[in-house]
Scaffold this motif. Sequence first.
Motif, PDB file in Angstrom:
ATOM      1  N   GLU A   6       0.717  -1.191   0.032  1.00 48.51           N
ATOM      2  CA  GLU A   6       0.033   0.040  -0.156  1.00 48.51           C
ATOM      3  C   GLU A   6       0.885   1.108   0.042  1.00 48.51           C
ATOM      4  O   GLU A   6       2.232   1.242   0.450  1.00 48.51           O
ATOM      5  N   SER A   7       0.213   2.292  -0.486  1.00 50.88           N
ATOM      6  CA  SER A   7       0.955   3.700  -0.511  1.00 50.88           C
ATOM      7  C   SER A   7      -0.036   4.625  -0.449  1.00 50.88           C
ATOM      8  O   SER A   7      -1.485   4.202  -1.106  1.00 50.88           O
ATOM      9  N   GLY A   8       0.343   5.812  -0.303  1.00 57.60           N
ATOM     10  CA  GLY A   8      -0.645   7.090  -0.561  1.00 57.60           C
ATOM     11  C   GLY A   8      -1.167   7.724   0.365  1.00 57.60           C
ATOM     12  O   GLY A   8      -2.005   8.898   0.562  1.00 57.60           O
ATOM     13  N   GLY A   9      -0.878   7.076   1.743  1.00 54.78           N
ATOM     14  CA  GLY A   9      -1.216   7.839   2.842  1.00 54.78           C
ATOM     15  C   GLY A   9      -0.758   9.148   3.439  1.00 54.78           C
ATOM     16  O   GLY A   9       0.058   9.410   2.216  1.00 54.78           O
ATOM     17  N   GLY A  10      -1.386   9.801   4.240  1.00 54.74           N
ATOM     18  CA  GLY A  10      -0.686  11.060   4.845  1.00 54.74           C
ATOM     19  C   GLY A  10      -1.650  11.641   5.590  1.00 54.74           C
ATOM     20  O   GLY A  10      -2.371  11.374   6.023  1.00 54.74           O
ATOM     21  N   LEU A  11      -1.268  12.995   5.710  1.00 58.30           N
ATOM     22  CA  LEU A  11      -1.676  13.915   6.639  1.00 58.30           C
ATOM     23  C   LEU A  11      -2.779  14.898   5.696  1.00 58.30           C
ATOM     24  O   LEU A  11      -2.108  15.535   4.687  1.00 58.30           O
ATOM     25  N   VAL A  12      -3.901  15.023   5.960  1.00 60.09           N
ATOM     26  CA  VAL A  12      -4.961  15.615   5.085  1.00 60.09           C
ATOM     27  C   VAL A  12      -5.783  16.370   5.961  1.00 60.09           C
ATOM     28  O   VAL A  12      -6.326  15.925   7.110  1.00 60.09           O
ATOM     29  N   GLN A  13      -6.229  17.466   5.551  1.00 51.84           N
ATOM     30  CA  GLN A  13      -7.335  18.185   6.271  1.00 51.84           C
ATOM     31  C   GLN A  13      -8.773  17.702   6.247  1.00 51.84           C
ATOM     32  O   GLN A  13      -9.032  17.181   5.036  1.00 51.84           O
ATOM     33  N   PRO A  14      -9.806  17.891   7.152  1.00 53.10           N
ATOM     34  CA  PRO A  14     -10.942  17.355   6.902  1.00 53.10           C
ATOM     35  C   PRO A  14     -11.672  17.979   5.617  1.00 53.10           C
ATOM     36  O   PRO A  14     -11.274  19.482   5.286  1.00 53.10           O
ATOM     37  N   GLY A  15     -12.255  17.105   5.009  1.00 50.56           N
ATOM     38  CA  GLY A  15     -12.878  17.537   3.667  1.00 50.56           C
ATOM     39  C   GLY A  15     -11.897  17.452   2.633  1.00 50.56           C
ATOM     40  O   GLY A  15     -12.461  17.501   1.297  1.00 50.56           O
ATOM     41  N   GLY A  16     -10.756  16.922   2.847  1.00 47.66           N
ATOM     42  CA  GLY A  16      -9.848  16.565   1.849  1.00 47.66           C
ATOM     43  C   GLY A  16      -9.945  15.241   1.102  1.00 47.66           C
ATOM     44  O   GLY A  16     -10.861  14.636   1.479  1.00 47.66           O
ATOM     45  N   SER A  17      -8.919  14.931   0.260  1.00 44.11           N
ATOM     46  CA  SER A  17      -9.071  13.713  -0.453  1.00 44.11           C
ATOM     47  C   SER A  17      -7.669  13.069  -0.675  1.00 44.11           C
ATOM     48  O   SER A  17      -6.566  13.715  -0.533  1.00 44.11           O
ATOM     49  N   LEU A  18      -7.609  11.961  -0.718  1.00 48.07           N
ATOM     50  CA  LEU A  18      -6.452  10.915  -0.736  1.00 48.07           C
ATOM     51  C   LEU A  18      -6.985   9.735  -1.769  1.00 48.07           C
ATOM     52  O   LEU A  18      -7.871   9.358  -1.739  1.00 48.07           O
ATOM     53  N   ARG A  19      -5.855   9.386  -2.391  1.00 49.50           N
ATOM     54  CA  ARG A  19      -5.981   8.062  -3.008  1.00 49.50           C
ATOM     55  C   ARG A  19      -5.040   7.044  -2.762  1.00 49.50           C
ATOM     56  O   ARG A  19      -3.857   7.356  -2.816  1.00 49.50           O
ATOM     57  N   LEU A  20      -5.598   6.086  -2.294  1.00 51.19           N
ATOM     58  CA  LEU A  20      -4.597   5.004  -1.737  1.00 51.19           C
ATOM     59  C   LEU A  20      -4.374   3.889  -2.877  1.00 51.19           C
ATOM     60  O   LEU A  20      -5.381   3.774  -3.446  1.00 51.19           O
ATOM     61  N   LEU A  81      -8.285   2.906  -3.632  1.00 51.14           N
ATOM     62  CA  LEU A  81      -9.103   3.515  -2.928  1.00 51.14           C
ATOM     63  C   LEU A  81      -9.109   5.082  -2.871  1.00 51.14           C
ATOM     64  O   LEU A  81      -8.292   5.757  -2.313  1.00 51.14           O
ATOM     65  N   GLN A  82     -10.090   5.619  -3.681  1.00 55.58           N
ATOM     66  CA  GLN A  82     -10.273   7.217  -3.528  1.00 55.58           C
ATOM     67  C   GLN A  82     -10.982   7.220  -2.551  1.00 55.58           C
ATOM     68  O   GLN A  82     -12.294   7.134  -2.401  1.00 55.58           O
ATOM     69  N   MET A  83     -10.614   8.436  -1.798  1.00 50.74           N
ATOM     70  CA  MET A  83     -11.355   8.759  -0.506  1.00 50.74           C
ATOM     71  C   MET A  83     -11.294  10.298  -0.350  1.00 50.74           C
ATOM     72  O   MET A  83     -10.439  11.111  -0.455  1.00 50.74           O
ATOM     73  N   ASN A  84     -12.760  10.681  -0.599  1.00 50.83           N
ATOM     74  CA  ASN A  84     -13.059  12.151  -0.811  1.00 50.83           C
ATOM     75  C   ASN A  84     -14.008  12.436   0.753  1.00 50.83           C
ATOM     76  O   ASN A  84     -14.184  11.708   1.472  1.00 50.83           O
ATOM     77  N   ASN A  85     -14.073  14.025   1.012  1.00 48.59           N
ATOM     78  CA  ASN A  85     -14.298  14.481   1.841  1.00 48.59           C
ATOM     79  C   ASN A  85     -14.333  13.599   3.239  1.00 48.59           C
ATOM     80  O   ASN A  85     -14.907  13.295   4.151  1.00 48.59           O
ATOM     81  N   LEU A  86     -12.870  13.719   3.572  1.00 50.70           N
ATOM     82  CA  LEU A  86     -12.417  12.850   4.716  1.00 50.70           C
ATOM     83  C   LEU A  86     -12.758  13.753   5.918  1.00 50.70           C
ATOM     84  O   LEU A  86     -12.737  14.741   5.932  1.00 50.70           O
ATOM     85  N   LYS A  87     -12.787  12.799   6.946  1.00 45.98           N
ATOM     86  CA  LYS A  87     -13.348  13.087   8.267  1.00 45.98           C
ATOM     87  C   LYS A  87     -12.117  12.693   9.354  1.00 45.98           C
ATOM     88  O   LYS A  87     -11.490  11.825   9.080  1.00 45.98           O
ATOM     89  N   PRO A  88     -12.126  13.376  10.296  1.00 49.85           N
ATOM     90  CA  PRO A  88     -11.167  12.943  11.563  1.00 49.85           C
ATOM     91  C   PRO A  88     -11.356  11.491  11.849  1.00 49.85           C
ATOM     92  O   PRO A  88     -10.370  10.897  12.326  1.00 49.85           O
ATOM     93  N   GLU A  89     -12.702  11.146  11.885  1.00 50.77           N
ATOM     94  CA  GLU A  89     -12.883   9.457  12.181  1.00 50.77           C
ATOM     95  C   GLU A  89     -12.485   8.558  11.007  1.00 50.77           C
ATOM     96  O   GLU A  89     -12.422   7.510  11.345  1.00 50.77           O
TER      97      GLU A  89
END
Length: 116
Positions: A6-20, A81-89
């Motif tokens: 796996e790769s693509g993780g990191g620190l993102v603000q709430p509401g942001g996106s990441l793709r793993l 895994l495209q992750m949008n509108n990320l939340k702290p949880e």
Amino acid sequence: QVQLVESGGGLVQPGGSLRLSCVASGFQITKYPIAWYRQVPGKKRELVAIISTLGVDSNYADSVKDRFTCSRDTAKNTVYLQMNNLKPEDTAVYYCKVDISSVRYWGQGTQVTVSS
């Protein structure tokens, strides 16, 4: 030798996106469903999403439905895994997993942290 990376993780603000990304080797992703899990310290590993062998059907946990999307690139033998509108949880270590001949294989995980 079956391997998932796996790769693509990191620190993102709430509401942001990441793709793993989950790069598979030793088998073809077209032959086995690939699942994404996540885990926070002290809690059980949670199923997040699973993509079928055909790649057109995916199932999602209620907590991520309409925000996360699975996809794949068969030429790269990679699942995303495209992750949008990320939340702290959503903060957790994310893993991909495949079951082959009753053996379960996990990647090493990638940390996702959602924080302002």
